[in-house]
Design an enzyme around this catalytic site. Sequence first.
Site, PDB file in Angstrom:
ATOM      1  N   ASP A  21       0.892  -1.147   0.030  1.00  0.00           N
ATOM      2  CA  ASP A  21      -0.040   0.007   0.110  1.00  0.00           C
ATOM      3  C   ASP A  21       0.945   1.331  -0.104  1.00  0.00           C
ATOM      4  O   ASP A  21       1.730   1.444   0.774  1.00  0.00           O
ATOM      5  CB  ASP A  21      -0.836  -0.070   1.323  1.00  0.00           C
ATOM      6  CG  ASP A  21      -1.715   1.242   1.421  1.00  0.00           C
ATOM      7  OD1 ASP A  21      -1.852   1.921   0.245  1.00  0.00           O
ATOM      8  OD2 ASP A  21      -2.359   1.407   2.546  1.00  0.00           O
ATOM      9  N   ASN A  23      -0.470   4.667  -0.245  1.00  0.00           N
ATOM     10  CA  ASN A  23      -0.906   5.795   0.050  1.00  0.00           C
ATOM     11  C   ASN A  23      -1.668   5.618   1.344  1.00  0.00           C
ATOM     12  O   ASN A  23      -2.647   6.641   1.711  1.00  0.00           O
ATOM     13  CB  ASN A  23      -2.019   6.275  -0.984  1.00  0.00           C
ATOM     14  CG  ASN A  23      -3.125   5.173  -1.181  1.00  0.00           C
ATOM     15  OD1 ASN A  23      -3.170   4.462  -0.472  1.00  0.00           O
ATOM     16  ND2 ASN A  23      -4.034   5.604  -2.080  1.00  0.00           N
ATOM     17  N   ASP A  25      -4.113   3.936   2.589  1.00  0.00           N
ATOM     18  CA  ASP A  25      -5.511   3.733   2.802  1.00  0.00           C
ATOM     19  C   ASP A  25      -5.758   2.025   3.099  1.00  0.00           C
ATOM     20  O   ASP A  25      -6.992   1.425   3.523  1.00  0.00           O
ATOM     21  CB  ASP A  25      -6.308   3.864   1.474  1.00  0.00           C
ATOM     22  CG  ASP A  25      -5.977   3.122   0.358  1.00  0.00           C
ATOM     23  OD1 ASP A  25      -5.039   2.054   0.577  1.00  0.00           O
ATOM     24  OD2 ASP A  25      -6.636   3.194  -0.662  1.00  0.00           O
ATOM     25  N   ASP A  29      -1.807  -1.139  -3.736  1.00  0.00           N
ATOM     26  CA  ASP A  29      -2.191  -0.391  -4.982  1.00  0.00           C
ATOM     27  C   ASP A  29      -1.059  -0.392  -6.071  1.00  0.00           C
ATOM     28  O   ASP A  29      -0.128  -1.191  -5.588  1.00  0.00           O
ATOM     29  CB  ASP A  29      -2.590   1.147  -4.615  1.00  0.00           C
ATOM     30  CG  ASP A  29      -1.644   1.680  -3.461  1.00  0.00           C
ATOM     31  OD1 ASP A  29      -0.264   1.639  -4.035  1.00  0.00           O
ATOM     32  OD2 ASP A  29      -1.968   2.179  -2.566  1.00  0.00           O
ATOM     33  N   ASP A  98      -5.509 -10.692 -15.525  1.00  0.00           N
ATOM     34  CA  ASP A  98      -6.222 -11.428 -15.306  1.00  0.00           C
ATOM     35  C   ASP A  98      -7.544 -11.265 -16.006  1.00  0.00           C
ATOM     36  O   ASP A  98      -8.040  -9.944 -16.316  1.00  0.00           O
ATOM     37  CB  ASP A  98      -6.784 -11.326 -13.975  1.00  0.00           C
ATOM     38  CG  ASP A  98      -6.921 -12.681 -13.165  1.00  0.00           C
ATOM     39  OD1 ASP A  98      -7.818 -13.501 -13.610  1.00  0.00           O
ATOM     40  OD2 ASP A  98      -6.449 -13.204 -12.358  1.00  0.00           O
ATOM     41  N   ASP A 199      -9.740 -16.607 -15.695  1.00  0.00           N
ATOM     42  CA  ASP A 199     -10.465 -16.974 -14.550  1.00  0.00           C
ATOM     43  C   ASP A 199     -11.632 -17.937 -15.114  1.00  0.00           C
ATOM     44  O   ASP A 199     -12.333 -17.611 -15.963  1.00  0.00           O
ATOM     45  CB  ASP A 199     -11.078 -15.796 -13.961  1.00  0.00           C
ATOM     46  CG  ASP A 199     -11.691 -15.886 -12.606  1.00  0.00           C
ATOM     47  OD1 ASP A 199     -11.091 -16.346 -11.792  1.00  0.00           O
ATOM     48  OD2 ASP A 199     -12.982 -16.227 -12.430  1.00  0.00           O
ATOM     49  N   GLU A 256      -7.521 -21.115 -16.130  1.00  0.00           N
ATOM     50  CA  GLU A 256      -7.649 -21.517 -14.853  1.00  0.00           C
ATOM     51  C   GLU A 256      -8.914 -22.546 -15.057  1.00  0.00           C
ATOM     52  O   GLU A 256     -10.110 -22.253 -15.374  1.00  0.00           O
ATOM     53  CB  GLU A 256      -8.386 -20.494 -13.579  1.00  0.00           C
ATOM     54  CG  GLU A 256      -8.603 -21.304 -12.467  1.00  0.00           C
ATOM     55  CD  GLU A 256      -9.497 -20.521 -11.420  1.00  0.00           C
ATOM     56  OE1 GLU A 256      -9.211 -20.634 -10.176  1.00  0.00           O
ATOM     57  OE2 GLU A 256     -10.425 -19.559 -11.862  1.00  0.00           O
ATOM     58  N   HIS A 329      -3.973 -17.196  -4.628  1.00  0.00           N
ATOM     59  CA  HIS A 329      -4.758 -16.494  -3.745  1.00  0.00           C
ATOM     60  C   HIS A 329      -6.118 -17.169  -3.318  1.00  0.00           C
ATOM     61  O   HIS A 329      -6.899 -16.631  -2.539  1.00  0.00           O
ATOM     62  CB  HIS A 329      -5.189 -15.064  -4.309  1.00  0.00           C
ATOM     63  CG  HIS A 329      -5.992 -15.315  -5.575  1.00  0.00           C
ATOM     64  ND1 HIS A 329      -5.478 -15.943  -6.667  1.00  0.00           N
ATOM     65  CD2 HIS A 329      -7.134 -14.991  -5.969  1.00  0.00           C
ATOM     66  CE1 HIS A 329      -6.687 -16.095  -7.625  1.00  0.00           C
ATOM     67  NE2 HIS A 329      -7.660 -15.620  -7.182  1.00  0.00           N
ATOM     68  N   ASP A 330      -6.204 -18.345  -3.939  1.00  0.00           N
ATOM     69  CA  ASP A 330      -7.482 -19.305  -3.572  1.00  0.00           C
ATOM     70  C   ASP A 330      -7.234 -20.370  -2.554  1.00  0.00           C
ATOM     71  O   ASP A 330      -8.040 -21.016  -2.255  1.00  0.00           O
ATOM     72  CB  ASP A 330      -8.093 -19.782  -4.862  1.00  0.00           C
ATOM     73  CG  ASP A 330      -8.712 -18.650  -5.559  1.00  0.00           C
ATOM     74  OD1 ASP A 330      -9.274 -17.700  -5.009  1.00  0.00           O
ATOM     75  OD2 ASP A 330      -8.773 -18.954  -6.901  1.00  0.00           O
TER      76      ASP A 330
HETATM   77  C1  NOJ Z   1     -11.645 -18.040  -9.508  1.00  0.00           C
HETATM   78  C2  NOJ Z   1     -10.828 -16.765  -8.975  1.00  0.00           C
HETATM   79  O1  NOJ Z   1      -9.303 -17.410  -8.671  1.00  0.00           O
HETATM   80  C3  NOJ Z   1     -11.152 -16.568  -7.534  1.00  0.00           C
HETATM   81  O2  NOJ Z   1     -10.671 -15.708  -6.593  1.00  0.00           O
HETATM   82  C4  NOJ Z   1     -12.646 -16.139  -7.700  1.00  0.00           C
HETATM   83  O3  NOJ Z   1     -13.499 -16.001  -6.423  1.00  0.00           O
HETATM   84  C5  NOJ Z   1     -13.469 -17.038  -8.790  1.00  0.00           C
HETATM   85  N1  NOJ Z   1     -12.665 -17.625  -9.848  1.00  0.00           N
HETATM   86  C6  NOJ Z   1     -14.581 -16.284  -9.144  1.00  0.00           C
HETATM   87  O4  NOJ Z   1     -14.199 -15.304 -10.089  1.00  0.00           O
END
Ligand code: NOJ
Length: 560
Positions: A21, A23, A25, A29, A98, A199, A256, A329-330
Site C-alpha cells: 500500500d 497511500n 488507505d 495499490d 487477469d 479466470d 484456470e 490467492h485461492d
Molecule cells: C477463481 C478466482 O481465482 C477466485 O478468486 C474467484 O473467486 C473465482 N474464480 C470467481 O471469479
Amino acid sequence: MKKTWWKDSTVYQIYPRSFNDSNGDGIGDINGIIEKLDYLKDLGIDVIWLSPVYKSPNDDNGYDISDYKKIMDEFGTMEDWERLLDEMHQRGLKLIMDLVVNHSSDEHPWFQESRKSKDNPYRDYFIWRPGKDGAEPNNWESCFSGSAWQYDEATGEYYLHLFSKKQPDLNWENPKLREEVYDMMKFWLDKGIDGFRMDVINFISKVPGLPEAHNPSGKTYAWGGDYFMNGPRIHEYMQEMNKEVLSHYDVMTVGEMPGVDTEEAALYTADERDELNMVFQFEHVDLDAGPGGKWDLKPLELKDLKATFTKWQKGLEGKGWNSLYLNNHDQPRMVSRFGNDKEYRVESAKMLATFLHMMQGTPYVYQGEEIGMTNVQFETIEEYQDIETLNMYHEKVIDGGEDPGQVMESIYVKGRDNARTPIQWDDSENAGFTEGTPWLKVNPNYKEINAKQAVEDPVSVYHYYKKLIQLRKENEIIVYGSYDLILEDHPQIYAYTRTLGDEKLVVILNFSGDRPVFEMPEHVAYEAHELLINNYEVDDQEQIQSIELKPYEARVYRLK
Ligand code: NOJ
C-alpha cells in the site's frame, strides 16, 4: 518440443490488494507494486500475473468487474497502470492480466441494462430463466454456497451466478457478447500487455437446457459442474478467441480450469490446436478434500501426490504444457499445507520449492511464497473478509447449526484469507505493508517472517528461490527434460529424474520430519555426480547410492 519464452519463464503472481500500500488507505495499490519492482527483478522472475485491477465493487475482491476498461479507484489510475507496465518492460519483466469473463459484476452497465426488461438489447448478455414450480430454474449450487440462481423482481426471472449473486454469468452463446470480450482483450493487448490468466475459463460453455445436477445426497442444491465444466462449445470458443485475438500477438495464456483432466488439458494446450498455452488444473489441490468437498478435511497422502503429479508430468509431455503451482490467492499457503510451518518452516518451504521448480512446466510463485509466509488463524469469524469463507460459515453455522469450532478449524486449514494476509515486508508496524489500517489483518508472525529479513539472510527461503530460478535459466534440462518418478512406493521420499539427451538430474525430496534413507534405484546409472542445489549443508563428494535424509531435506544432483 518447441521452445518458447513462456516455457522458459518463471511467473510471479501479485494479488494487488495485499501486496503493498503506497497511500496509507490500508489497501495495496499499483504504485505500491511499482515500488517493489526492483525486489521482484532481483528475485529473477520473468513474468508477473496481476490479479484483477479493474473497476469493481469488490464483492469478490476484483473478480466481480463493473468496467473492464477502467482501473479500480483503490488501486490507482490508468496512468499509474501504464507507468507500471512501462517500468516493468524497462526491467525486462512481462505482464499478464487477469481475464474474468465467465461473469461480470451485477454493477456492470451490461447487467444494469439486462435486468431492466426481457427485450432489452443486453438481456441475452446474461443467462436468464423463468422459475420452475415456484422455485429456482434448476438445483445448481453456487461455488460460494446456496443456489446458483437469483430472482430478480423487475422481470420476474432468475439469473445464473456460479459464484456470488453479485457475479452474474455471462452468456457466451451470444455472439455479440463474445465480440465485446474480444474487443476488450484487444484494448489491453494494444496497450502492450504480454498475455492473460483466464479466470474459470472452462465454465463458459453451459450444456443447453441446463439440466438438474445429480444429487445423490438429497441436498437442496448440488454441484452442477458436469453441465458447465469443459462444456460442449468450450473448444470452439477457445479457438475463436485465439483466431480473433490471441493469434495476432506474441502472448502467453493460462486458463484456470477446475475439473480438467490430462486428456482435456492436452486439447486445450496442444500447439497445433491454437487454443491456450497452459491450464491451471486442480487435481493436486483436491487431494486433501473428503467427499464433502473442500471444507471436508482429509490428510494428504504422499502416494496420492506422487500419482497426481506424475500423471500430469507424463500426461502432457510432448502434448501440451504444464503450469506448476502449489498455492495462489485461492489456496492455503503451501508451507502450511504440504510442509511444516513450525520447526521446519524454512527447510520445508525450500524442499517444496525444489519439488515444483524442478518439474517440467512453467512455475508460478505466489506473492509471499518466496519468503515462506504461512497460514493464519484469526480468533473470530468477524476478522475474516473472504466471501467464500463467510458464506460457507453462514450456511453451516448460522443456518445449519454446525459446531462453530469445527468450522473455524476448516477455515484455518483451507480458507482463502490464509493467502491474502498482507505481504510482510519488514518487522515494523503492519509489517511495512501500510501506514493505515490493513483491510485484512497482518499475520502476527511478521516480526520473524518478512522480506527484509529474508533478503539480508543469505540462507533464507528467498535466496533459495533466487537460486532455483537462476538454475532454470541456466539448464535447459530443468525446463524441457522428461520426468520419471523413482521410489514410487516410498512413504516419505518423493524422488524423480529428469532426462534430456544424455543429460540426467535426480531430485531427492524428504516429505517428512523423519530421517528416511534414500536408495538410488539400480536402473539409474551414473559414474559421477554434481550437487546443483540443496537445503542443508552437504559434502559434495559424499556418495549418493544411499543417503540418510534430514527432515524435509532436498537435494538435486546432476548425474554424469
Ligand atoms: C477463481 C478466482 O481465482 C477466485 O478468486 C474467484 O473467486 C473465482 N474464480 C470467481 O471469479
